[in-house]
Design a protein around this motif. Sequence first.
Motif, PDB file in Angstrom:
ATOM      1  N   GLN A 185       0.818  -1.211   0.000  1.00  0.00           N
ATOM      2  CA  GLN A 185       0.000   0.000   0.000  1.00  0.00           C
ATOM      3  C   GLN A 185       0.852   1.261   0.000  1.00  0.00           C
ATOM      4  N   CYS A 186       2.063   1.140   0.531  1.00  0.00           N
ATOM      5  CA  CYS A 186       2.981   2.274   0.592  1.00  0.00           C
ATOM      6  C   CYS A 186       3.939   2.290  -0.599  1.00  0.00           C
ATOM      7  N   ASN A 187       3.664   1.477  -1.622  1.00  0.00           N
ATOM      8  CA  ASN A 187       4.539   1.368  -2.786  1.00  0.00           C
ATOM      9  C   ASN A 187       5.930   0.905  -2.367  1.00  0.00           C
ATOM     10  N   GLY A 188       5.950  -0.055  -1.425  1.00  0.00           N
ATOM     11  CA  GLY A 188       7.216  -0.565  -0.922  1.00  0.00           C
ATOM     12  C   GLY A 188       7.980  -1.347  -1.972  1.00  0.00           C
ATOM     13  N   THR A 189       9.271  -1.471  -1.756  1.00  0.00           N
ATOM     14  CA  THR A 189      10.106  -2.266  -2.655  1.00  0.00           C
ATOM     15  C   THR A 189       9.757  -3.740  -2.498  1.00  0.00           C
ATOM     16  N   PRO A 190      10.075  -4.570  -3.495  1.00  0.00           N
ATOM     17  CA  PRO A 190       9.810  -6.000  -3.373  1.00  0.00           C
ATOM     18  C   PRO A 190      10.436  -6.574  -2.093  1.00  0.00           C
ATOM     19  N   GLY A 191       9.648  -7.321  -1.338  1.00  0.00           N
ATOM     20  CA  GLY A 191      10.131  -7.901  -0.087  1.00  0.00           C
ATOM     21  C   GLY A 191       9.954  -7.011   1.126  1.00  0.00           C
ATOM     22  N   ALA A 192       9.475  -5.783   0.921  1.00  0.00           N
ATOM     23  CA  ALA A 192       9.275  -4.870   2.053  1.00  0.00           C
ATOM     24  C   ALA A 192       8.100  -5.341   2.905  1.00  0.00           C
ATOM     25  N   LEU A 193       8.135  -5.012   4.190  1.00  0.00           N
ATOM     26  CA  LEU A 193       7.103  -5.413   5.140  1.00  0.00           C
ATOM     27  C   LEU A 193       6.745  -4.224   6.023  1.00  0.00           C
ATOM     28  N   ALA A 194       5.464  -4.104   6.341  1.00  0.00           N
ATOM     29  CA  ALA A 194       5.018  -2.998   7.198  1.00  0.00           C
ATOM     30  C   ALA A 194       3.864  -3.461   8.077  1.00  0.00           C
ATOM     31  N   GLU A 195       3.788  -2.891   9.263  1.00  0.00           N
ATOM     32  CA  GLU A 195       2.616  -3.054  10.115  1.00  0.00           C
ATOM     33  C   GLU A 195       1.799  -1.773  10.035  1.00  0.00           C
ATOM     34  N   ALA A 196       0.483  -1.941  10.038  1.00  0.00           N
ATOM     35  CA  ALA A 196      -0.417  -0.803   9.877  1.00  0.00           C
ATOM     36  C   ALA A 196      -1.146  -0.505  11.182  1.00  0.00           C
ATOM     37  N   PHE A 197      -1.461   0.773  11.372  1.00  0.00           N
ATOM     38  CA  PHE A 197      -2.125   1.223  12.587  1.00  0.00           C
ATOM     39  C   PHE A 197      -3.137   2.316  12.241  1.00  0.00           C
ATOM     40  N   ARG A 198      -4.038   2.562  13.179  1.00  0.00           N
ATOM     41  CA  ARG A 198      -4.995   3.637  13.008  1.00  0.00           C
ATOM     42  C   ARG A 198      -5.020   4.487  14.277  1.00  0.00           C
ATOM     43  N   PHE A 199      -4.953   5.783  14.070  1.00  0.00           N
ATOM     44  CA  PHE A 199      -5.017   6.714  15.200  1.00  0.00           C
ATOM     45  C   PHE A 199      -6.219   7.624  15.032  1.00  0.00           C
ATOM     46  N   GLU A 200      -7.051   7.662  16.050  1.00  0.00           N
ATOM     47  CA  GLU A 200      -8.195   8.568  16.084  1.00  0.00           C
ATOM     48  C   GLU A 200      -7.849   9.711  17.033  1.00  0.00           C
ATOM     49  N   PRO A 201      -7.651  10.925  16.505  1.00  0.00           N
ATOM     50  CA  PRO A 201      -7.266  12.044  17.369  1.00  0.00           C
ATOM     51  C   PRO A 201      -8.306  12.303  18.463  1.00  0.00           C
ATOM     52  N   VAL A 202      -7.834  12.370  19.677  1.00  0.00           N
ATOM     53  CA  VAL A 202      -8.672  12.673  20.837  1.00  0.00           C
ATOM     54  C   VAL A 202      -7.943  13.734  21.655  1.00  0.00           C
ATOM     55  N   PHE A 203      -8.629  14.794  21.993  1.00  0.00           N
ATOM     56  CA  PHE A 203      -8.001  15.876  22.763  1.00  0.00           C
ATOM     57  C   PHE A 203      -7.405  15.319  24.047  1.00  0.00           C
ATOM     58  N   PRO A 204      -6.166  15.688  24.378  1.00  0.00           N
ATOM     59  CA  PRO A 204      -5.298  16.673  23.739  1.00  0.00           C
ATOM     60  C   PRO A 204      -4.287  16.076  22.759  1.00  0.00           C
ATOM     61  N   PHE A 205      -4.545  14.861  22.284  1.00  0.00           N
ATOM     62  CA  PHE A 205      -3.596  14.176  21.407  1.00  0.00           C
ATOM     63  C   PHE A 205      -4.095  14.253  19.962  1.00  0.00           C
ATOM     64  N   ALA A 206      -3.550  15.189  19.211  1.00  0.00           N
ATOM     65  CA  ALA A 206      -4.008  15.390  17.843  1.00  0.00           C
ATOM     66  C   ALA A 206      -3.073  14.789  16.805  1.00  0.00           C
ATOM     67  N   ASP A 207      -1.793  14.661  17.133  1.00  0.00           N
ATOM     68  CA  ASP A 207      -0.806  14.230  16.143  1.00  0.00           C
ATOM     69  C   ASP A 207       0.271  13.416  16.851  1.00  0.00           C
ATOM     70  N   ILE A 208       0.452  12.163  16.440  1.00  0.00           N
ATOM     71  CA  ILE A 208       1.421  11.293  17.120  1.00  0.00           C
ATOM     72  C   ILE A 208       2.571  10.885  16.207  1.00  0.00           C
ATOM     73  N   ARG A 209       2.743  11.567  15.080  1.00  0.00           N
ATOM     74  CA  ARG A 209       3.765  11.137  14.122  1.00  0.00           C
ATOM     75  C   ARG A 209       5.155  11.086  14.734  1.00  0.00           C
ATOM     76  N   GLU A 210       5.470  12.000  15.624  1.00  0.00           N
ATOM     77  CA  GLU A 210       6.798  12.016  16.227  1.00  0.00           C
ATOM     78  C   GLU A 210       7.001  10.866  17.210  1.00  0.00           C
ATOM     79  N   LEU A 211       5.936  10.180  17.559  1.00  0.00           N
ATOM     80  CA  LEU A 211       6.044   9.075  18.507  1.00  0.00           C
ATOM     81  C   LEU A 211       6.254   7.730  17.823  1.00  0.00           C
ATOM     82  N   LEU A 212       6.254   7.695  16.496  1.00  0.00           N
ATOM     83  CA  LEU A 212       6.306   6.432  15.770  1.00  0.00           C
ATOM     84  C   LEU A 212       7.672   6.179  15.144  1.00  0.00           C
ATOM     85  N   PRO A 213       8.054   4.890  15.007  1.00  0.00           N
ATOM     86  CA  PRO A 213       9.255   4.556  14.237  1.00  0.00           C
ATOM     87  C   PRO A 213       9.059   4.920  12.767  1.00  0.00           C
TER      88      PRO A 213
END
Length: 229
Positions: A185-213
């Motif tokens: 889904q991310c147009n990864g290279t052949p053999g690439a692997l990813a885990e997917a997650f979903r974040f629903e913003p809830v006050f006061p947490f609107a953006d968690i991108r800096e918390l992820l690998p």
Amino acid sequence: MKVLALGAHPDDIEIFMFGTMAAYAALGAELTFGIATDGAKGGKGDSVTLVRARREEATRAAGLLGVTPRFLEFPDGALVGDAALIAALKALIGEVKPDLAITHAPNDYHGDHRALSDGVRIAASFAVPVLHADTLGGTGFSPTHYVDISAHWDIKAQAIRAHRSQDPERFVAGARTQNEFRAGQCNGTPGALAEAFRFEPVFPFADIRELLPPAPPIRPVTVSTKSAK
């Protein structure tokens, strides 16, 4: 950074989010694994023996990342988002003080998964943002975030295989198929692997991108250079 991973059963963290936990470990994060139920329904035969075996398997798997799991010991197959579960989760969150909690999606296939998801959402309150892991087979799941686990697949597979009582090869195969699809889904290279997650913003947490690998790298979409004949 402190990350709290919460699974309903002794092998859930390994199947749904262990690659991401390995990515966090590589970044030096402090990890805590919480397992809600005793796993007594995950097989036939004597339940006391099975509970002991599953506890040992979960401990062995978590140990691959230097983690000693915390067992909440609620009955397998009967988890509900009641006051007892919420109190146990609040106590664990209060003790660990994580920067991020990761648990099951609220629409995952197993009732215990859904109950834990509900309980974590309530227990987290203003204390910590909650990230939801992919559902089994990706059914009904729309990711908002992806984590590249290409470099961590081997240890994820090893962790799943630690659960010998659960016929683990079926979960190894299923997880790899799903992780390949999510990387695709991310147009990864052949053999690439990813885990997917979903974040629903809830006050006061609107953006968690800096918390992820790191997410899978973005590749340009190219147009074919071949001429039609």
